[in-house]
Design a protein around this motif. Structure first.
Motif, PDB file in Angstrom:
ATOM      1  N   GLN A  86       0.841  -1.180   0.000  1.00 60.77           N
ATOM      2  CA  GLN A  86       0.000   0.000   0.000  1.00 60.77           C
ATOM      3  C   GLN A  86       0.887   1.245   0.000  1.00 60.77           C
ATOM      4  OE1 GLN A  86      -3.173   0.330  -0.317  1.00 60.77           O
ATOM      5  NE2 GLN A  86      -3.789   2.280   0.583  1.00 60.77           N
ATOM      6  N   VAL A  87       0.688   2.100  -1.000  1.00 62.50           N
ATOM      7  CA  VAL A  87       1.455   3.342  -1.069  1.00 62.50           C
ATOM      8  C   VAL A  87       0.968   4.293   0.019  1.00 62.50           C
ATOM      9  CG1 VAL A  87       1.969   5.363  -2.474  1.00 62.50           C
ATOM     10  CG2 VAL A  87       1.894   3.088  -3.526  1.00 62.50           C
ATOM     11  N   GLN A  88       1.900   4.957   0.660  1.00 64.93           N
ATOM     12  CA  GLN A  88       1.558   5.972   1.661  1.00 64.93           C
ATOM     13  C   GLN A  88       2.069   7.327   1.216  1.00 64.93           C
ATOM     14  OE1 GLN A  88       3.197   4.368   5.338  1.00 64.93           O
ATOM     15  NE2 GLN A  88       1.216   3.468   5.840  1.00 64.93           N
ATOM     16  N   LEU A  89       1.361   8.361   1.655  1.00 64.60           N
ATOM     17  CA  LEU A  89       1.724   9.738   1.321  1.00 64.60           C
ATOM     18  C   LEU A  89       2.116  10.465   2.604  1.00 64.60           C
ATOM     19  CD1 LEU A  89      -1.270  10.626  -1.052  1.00 64.60           C
ATOM     20  CD2 LEU A  89       0.945   9.639  -1.660  1.00 64.60           C
ATOM     21  N   VAL A  90       3.248  11.134   2.574  1.00 65.40           N
ATOM     22  CA  VAL A  90       3.727  11.890   3.735  1.00 65.40           C
ATOM     23  C   VAL A  90       3.932  13.336   3.320  1.00 65.40           C
ATOM     24  CG1 VAL A  90       5.530  12.155   5.465  1.00 65.40           C
ATOM     25  CG2 VAL A  90       4.834   9.861   4.710  1.00 65.40           C
ATOM     26  N   GLU A  91       3.214  14.230   3.986  1.00 67.48           N
ATOM     27  CA  GLU A  91       3.292  15.648   3.667  1.00 67.48           C
ATOM     28  C   GLU A  91       4.262  16.363   4.592  1.00 67.48           C
ATOM     29  OE1 GLU A  91      -1.475  15.537   2.804  1.00 67.48           O
ATOM     30  OE2 GLU A  91      -0.610  17.237   3.834  1.00 67.48           O
ATOM     31  N   SER A  92       4.819  17.442   4.089  1.00 68.38           N
ATOM     32  CA  SER A  92       5.684  18.289   4.900  1.00 68.38           C
ATOM     33  C   SER A  92       5.664  19.705   4.331  1.00 68.38           C
ATOM     34  CB  SER A  92       7.114  17.749   4.918  1.00 68.38           C
ATOM     35  OG  SER A  92       7.637  17.701   3.606  1.00 68.38           O
ATOM     36  N   GLY A  93       6.189  20.644   5.119  1.00 68.83           N
ATOM     37  CA  GLY A  93       6.351  22.003   4.621  1.00 68.83           C
ATOM     38  C   GLY A  93       5.389  23.023   5.182  1.00 68.83           C
ATOM     39  N   GLY A  94       4.410  22.591   5.952  1.00 69.94           N
ATOM     40  CA  GLY A  94       3.482  23.552   6.535  1.00 69.94           C
ATOM     41  C   GLY A  94       4.143  24.342   7.652  1.00 69.94           C
TER      42      GLY A  94
END
Length: 113
Positions: free
Chosen positions: A1-9
């Motif tokens: 399962q592909v996961q998405l990790v956000e950053s930069g806020g």
């Protein structure tokens, strides 16, 4: 399962800039369109920017000319460059892979002096 990790806020003053990143754990942005959404308390999540597989982009009227969506397929990463930020841009921002149900965990952007 592909996961998405956000950053930069983060916290930025009005008129400032931020770049959000959404890193996928697998090659997916070269297969599907991607988008950035935002949500504030009590409101529905709204589409901010969208990029098709072919690279065509669309933006909400409220961010046209200020935000730019892009992707780096080699890095499996989706970006949102946000310039001339306004207090009304304050929200939790989420990345999404179209037609997959995949969402990032959200990253808070606060525009305030």
């Amino acid at each position: 399962q592909v996961q998405l990790v956000e950053s930069g806020g983060g916290l930025v003053q009005p008129g400032g800039s931020l770049t959000l990143s959404c890193a996928a754990s697998g090659s997916i942005f070269n297969l599907y369109a991607g988008g950035w959404y935002r949500q504030t308390p009590g409101k529905q999540r709204e589409l901010v920017a969208f990029i098709s597989r072919g690279g065509s982009t669309n933006y909400a009227d409220s961010v046209k000319g200020r935000f730019t969506i892009s992707r780096d397929n080699a890095r499996n990463t989706l970006y949102l460059q946000m310039n001339s930020l306004k207090p009304e841009d304050t929200a939790v921002y989420y990345c999404n892979v179209d037609r997959t149900g995949l969402w990032g965990q959200g990253t808070q952007v606060t525009v305030s002096s």
